[in-house]
Design a protein around this motif. Structure first.
Motif, PDB file in Angstrom:
ATOM      1  N   GLY A 154     -62.808 -73.785  91.433  1.00 42.62           N
ATOM      2  CA  GLY A 154     -63.499 -72.565  91.793  1.00 42.62           C
ATOM      3  C   GLY A 154     -63.450 -71.587  90.640  1.00 42.62           C
ATOM      4  O   GLY A 154     -63.088 -71.939  89.515  1.00 42.62           O
ATOM      5  N   THR A 155     -63.825 -70.350  90.926  1.00 48.84           N
ATOM      6  CA  THR A 155     -63.770 -69.340  89.894  1.00 48.84           C
ATOM      7  C   THR A 155     -62.331 -68.965  89.594  1.00 48.84           C
ATOM      8  O   THR A 155     -61.409 -69.268  90.361  1.00 48.84           O
ATOM      9  CB  THR A 155     -64.528 -68.087  90.334  1.00 48.84           C
ATOM     10  N   LEU A 156     -62.141 -68.274  88.475  1.00 50.34           N
ATOM     11  CA  LEU A 156     -60.814 -67.800  88.102  1.00 50.34           C
ATOM     12  C   LEU A 156     -60.203 -66.983  89.222  1.00 50.34           C
ATOM     13  O   LEU A 156     -59.040 -67.155  89.592  1.00 50.34           O
ATOM     14  CB  LEU A 156     -60.938 -66.965  86.824  1.00 50.34           C
ATOM     15  N   LEU A 167     -56.714 -67.981  91.590  1.00 49.48           N
ATOM     16  CA  LEU A 167     -55.521 -67.149  91.515  1.00 49.48           C
ATOM     17  C   LEU A 167     -55.274 -66.327  92.772  1.00 49.48           C
ATOM     18  O   LEU A 167     -54.123 -65.997  93.075  1.00 49.48           O
ATOM     19  CB  LEU A 167     -55.604 -66.215  90.311  1.00 49.48           C
ATOM     20  N   LEU A 168     -56.321 -65.990  93.509  1.00 46.63           N
ATOM     21  CA  LEU A 168     -56.164 -65.065  94.631  1.00 46.63           C
ATOM     22  C   LEU A 168     -56.282 -65.724  95.995  1.00 46.63           C
ATOM     23  O   LEU A 168     -56.034 -65.083  97.012  1.00 46.63           O
ATOM     24  CB  LEU A 168     -57.199 -63.938  94.515  1.00 46.63           C
ATOM     25  N   GLN A 172     -56.721 -67.868  82.104  1.00 47.74           N
ATOM     26  CA  GLN A 172     -57.399 -69.110  82.478  1.00 47.74           C
ATOM     27  C   GLN A 172     -56.418 -70.275  82.521  1.00 47.74           C
ATOM     28  O   GLN A 172     -56.503 -71.138  83.392  1.00 47.74           O
ATOM     29  CB  GLN A 172     -58.542 -69.396  81.505  1.00 47.74           C
ATOM     30  N   SER A 173     -55.473 -70.293  81.595  1.00 45.06           N
ATOM     31  CA  SER A 173     -54.481 -71.376  81.613  1.00 45.06           C
ATOM     32  C   SER A 173     -53.615 -71.306  82.859  1.00 45.06           C
ATOM     33  O   SER A 173     -53.197 -72.328  83.403  1.00 45.06           O
ATOM     34  CB  SER A 173     -53.617 -71.333  80.357  1.00 45.06           C
ATOM     35  N   CYS A 220     -47.490 -72.275  90.459  1.00 42.08           N
ATOM     36  CA  CYS A 220     -48.176 -72.306  91.749  1.00 42.08           C
ATOM     37  C   CYS A 220     -48.622 -70.895  92.134  1.00 42.08           C
ATOM     38  O   CYS A 220     -47.780 -70.030  92.400  1.00 42.08           O
ATOM     39  CB  CYS A 220     -47.257 -72.864  92.822  1.00 42.08           C
ATOM     40  N   PRO A 221     -49.928 -70.623  92.198  1.00 41.23           N
ATOM     41  CA  PRO A 221     -50.381 -69.247  92.406  1.00 41.23           C
ATOM     42  C   PRO A 221     -50.125 -68.685  93.792  1.00 41.23           C
ATOM     43  O   PRO A 221     -50.162 -67.468  93.975  1.00 41.23           O
ATOM     44  CB  PRO A 221     -51.888 -69.329  92.124  1.00 41.23           C
ATOM     45  N   THR A 222     -49.846 -69.522  94.796  1.00 45.64           N
ATOM     46  CA  THR A 222     -49.643 -69.014  96.155  1.00 45.64           C
ATOM     47  C   THR A 222     -48.194 -68.672  96.471  1.00 45.64           C
ATOM     48  O   THR A 222     -47.891 -68.191  97.559  1.00 45.64           O
ATOM     49  CB  THR A 222     -50.151 -70.030  97.191  1.00 45.64           C
ATOM     50  N   VAL A 223     -47.284 -68.887  95.547  1.00 50.34           N
ATOM     51  CA  VAL A 223     -45.868 -68.572  95.766  1.00 50.34           C
ATOM     52  C   VAL A 223     -45.667 -67.062  95.776  1.00 50.34           C
ATOM     53  O   VAL A 223     -46.187 -66.347  94.925  1.00 50.34           O
ATOM     54  CB  VAL A 223     -44.999 -69.221  94.678  1.00 50.34           C
ATOM     55  N   GLY A 224     -44.917 -66.557  96.730  1.00 48.21           N
ATOM     56  CA  GLY A 224     -44.593 -65.136  96.776  1.00 48.21           C
ATOM     57  C   GLY A 224     -43.599 -64.764  95.694  1.00 48.21           C
ATOM     58  O   GLY A 224     -42.645 -65.500  95.435  1.00 48.21           O
ATOM     59  N   VAL A 225     -43.808 -63.597  95.058  1.00 46.21           N
ATOM     60  CA  VAL A 225     -42.908 -63.227  93.966  1.00 46.21           C
ATOM     61  C   VAL A 225     -41.512 -62.903  94.474  1.00 46.21           C
ATOM     62  O   VAL A 225     -40.526 -63.071  93.751  1.00 46.21           O
ATOM     63  CB  VAL A 225     -43.461 -62.036  93.142  1.00 46.21           C
ATOM     64  N   GLY A 226     -41.382 -62.453  95.727  1.00 45.51           N
ATOM     65  CA  GLY A 226     -40.062 -62.104  96.244  1.00 45.51           C
ATOM     66  C   GLY A 226     -39.096 -63.264  96.188  1.00 45.51           C
ATOM     67  O   GLY A 226     -37.981 -63.135  95.694  1.00 45.51           O
TER      68      GLY A 226
END
Length: 570
Positions: free
Chosen positions: A388-390, A394-395, A375-376, A215-221
């Protein structure tokens, strides 16, 4: 707001001895918070883990944490940091800041016990130190948020209506990712998201990566503090298996690195759960090599296409496959099993491997998608990811599901019989309120790591971890059917999963399995602590006693201090 308003911008500079540093500088969200047009309908998400971590000796002569009215705390903060970093209940945009990274809509309610004093949005380590020092002196506890994905919201809310606390929101400004291409390492601040970390690592070199979640929106902390399972776990281990240093503020307000905190505390913060030991500001991670091209597939099978037989077989195959290949399963409404794979190799090699080891799935070259690792990582493994775009995938910090959610977890040590899977599909996925279950295999690298090497103990002998997720909307039955489904299925699964204790994953936090009592005793914590950490719970509590014996960093499922007593014989 547009994606551009939320997007990280890479900045490349040259470090010492020729090292190239790639820094992702996230635009401050403070401007968005102050905007009257902040769109709360964009606040969504599955809720993984959040977290913090803490160390240290302890301050003496601290006011009672139960009796503080907070006025002294706020005055102390005003003396130690810019006032614009502190949002009090009287601030016009306090609610905007609070809601800005809440990922589970069920906590967008007046019933949520929010920080009664303020939200601190630190810009650097000194501001975090000030919050801790002021909190200890004035008797105010802190909760710490990075990405807002804590499944029970404990990074920004309390279950206890009378609790007075403040929130330190690392996700406001502590977002930098600095990649050293010569060392093949990266320093990432706790407020950055997994997507931002992946983007910074691989943007200019498709041959390096980092093993963390999907999940790209998870905070790394929070993600790092609980372990960090992902599609590369079988190949390279958990996220915490590749953490080599960290910077944190301890319970005395001191800023420490690995050498300063000592190996016991460094062990504890890498998987011991958030909110217990201190506030980890940043992490140094070891990057891993990946091929320039990887292969993925997503293959769905319905019950009438043999889903039960294939899934039953998957349990035996997935943990023992070559570590270059990971296949997880998403079981969904409509009686479908979706098999999702990441392979570090070409399509031709994957087809050959699948034909030899898992022919039951019927995978062919037509199922292959070849791409870079980055991309994966952006491929929407879960349906909440937007197209959407890469860069956008991710961002974008706003990707979410609009549904309220509840999650639970289990570990499977012996394959579940075919008859049980048949009942799961026909009965549990045929009823109103049915959600999803996600099966993520272990084996590979995980079998080589002793259970005590990190706080995360679920290593050799574990076939896979199960995540159950229920969804519902605010209107309708208020979630009665969904809650009944997840509770009933969880009870049914008890006969097929680990026992004594029935294990759970701390990043899939679940208050149903137990909470600390009002005194935060070691014995009350055992109820849930041994399910998350098995035999490592006692060591975590002993570390806690050494670094925070007065239990300043505390929530409903924080590690309590274990005070060993000795009897002197005269």
């Amino acid at each position: 707001h547009s994606v551009d308003a939320m997007r990280a911008r890479p900045r490349v500079s040259r470090g010492t001895e020729g090292a190239v540093i790639i820094e992702v500088v996230q635009h401050s969200l403070r401007g968005l918070w102050s905007s009257r047009s902040f769109n709360f309908t964009m606040l969504r998400g599955l809720a993984l883990a959040f977290s913090v971590s803490f160390f240290s000796c302890y301050l003496t002569s601290v006011p009672s944490l139960a009796s503080s009215d907070g006025h002294g705390f706020l005055q102390c903060l005003r003396e130690k940091m810019p006032s614009e970093l502190v949002y009090t209940q009287s601030s016009s945009n306090f609610t905007d800041v609070l809601f800005s990274s809440i990922k589970n809509p069920k906590f967008f309610t007046t019933a949520t016990v929010s920080p009664r004093l303020c939200i601190v949005t630190p810009g650097d380590a000194s501001h975090v130190q000030a919050a801790v020092v002021c909190g200890r002196r004035q008797g105010v506890r802190l909760r710490v948020r990075s990405g807002g994905h804590d499944y029970e919201g404990l990074s920004y809310r309390s279950v206890r209506p009378s609790e007075v606390f403040a929130v330190v929101d690392l996700g406001a400004s502590l977002l930098a990712v600095r990649v050293d291409r010569i060392e093949s390492t990266a320093w990432v601040e706790s407020g950055a998201t997994i997507g931002e970390l992946y983007y910074a690592i691989a943007r200019n070199d498709s041959r390096v990566a980092f093993p963390a979640g999907e999940c790209p929106t998870v905070g790394v902390g929070g993600h790092f503090s609980g372990g960090g399972i992902g599609m590369m776990t079988r190949k390279h281990g958990l996220a915490v298996d590749k953490i080599v240093d960290a910077k944190m503020v301890n319970a005395n307000g001191e800023l420490l690195d690995r050498a300063g905190m000592g190996e016991d505390l460094f062990w504890a913060i890498r998987g011991g759960g958030g909110g217990s030991f201190g506030i980890v500001l940043s992490w140094k991670v070891q990057l891993v090599q990946v091929p320039p091209t990887v292969t993925v597939f997503n293959i769905g099978r319905m019950v009438d296409q043999g889903a039960v037989d294939i899934l039953t077989r998957w349990q035996h195959i997935a943990p023992s496959l070559p570590s270059d290949l990971t296949i997880r399963v998403l079981v969904q409404q409509g009686q479908q099993a979706l098999f999702q794979a990441l392979y570090f190799g070409t399509c031709g090699a994957l087809v050959a491997t699948m034909g030899e080891q898992f022919p039951e799935l019927g995978m062919t070259s037509a199922d292959c998608q070849q791409m870079t690792w980055l991309q994966s990582a952006a491929t929407p493994f879960l349906s909440f990811a937007s197209n959407g775009t890469l860069e956008e995938v991710l961002l974008d910090r706003t990707a979410w599901t609009s549904a309220f959610t509840k999650a639970k977890s289990d570990y499977v040590l012996r394959a579940i019989p075919k008859a049980a899977w048949k009942e799961i599909f026909s009965r549990w996925f045929g009823m109103d309120g049915a959600g999803d279950i996600i099966l993520e295999p272990h084996g590979g690298f995980m079998d080589s790591v002793p259970a005590a090497a990190r706080p995360y103990p679920h290593r050799n002998g574990v076939l896979y971890v199960i995540q159950y997720i229920a969804y519902w909307q605010q209107q309708g039955d208020g979630g009665a059917a969904a809650k009944s489904w997840i509770g009933g299925l969880y009870d049914f699964m008890g006969q097929h999963v680990s026992t004594n204790p029935r294990r759970a994953y701390v990043n899939f936090r679940d208050l149903d399995i137990g909470q600390n009592d009002d005194d935060g005793t070691f014995e009350s914590g055992k109820v849930w602590g041994e399910r998350y950490f098995v035999g490592n719970y006692r060591r975590l509590a002993a570390v806690k006693a050494g670094v925070d014996p007065t239990n300043y960093f505390r929530n409903e499922q924080s590690i309590p201090p274990f005070m060993e007593t000795t009897t002197q014989v005269i």
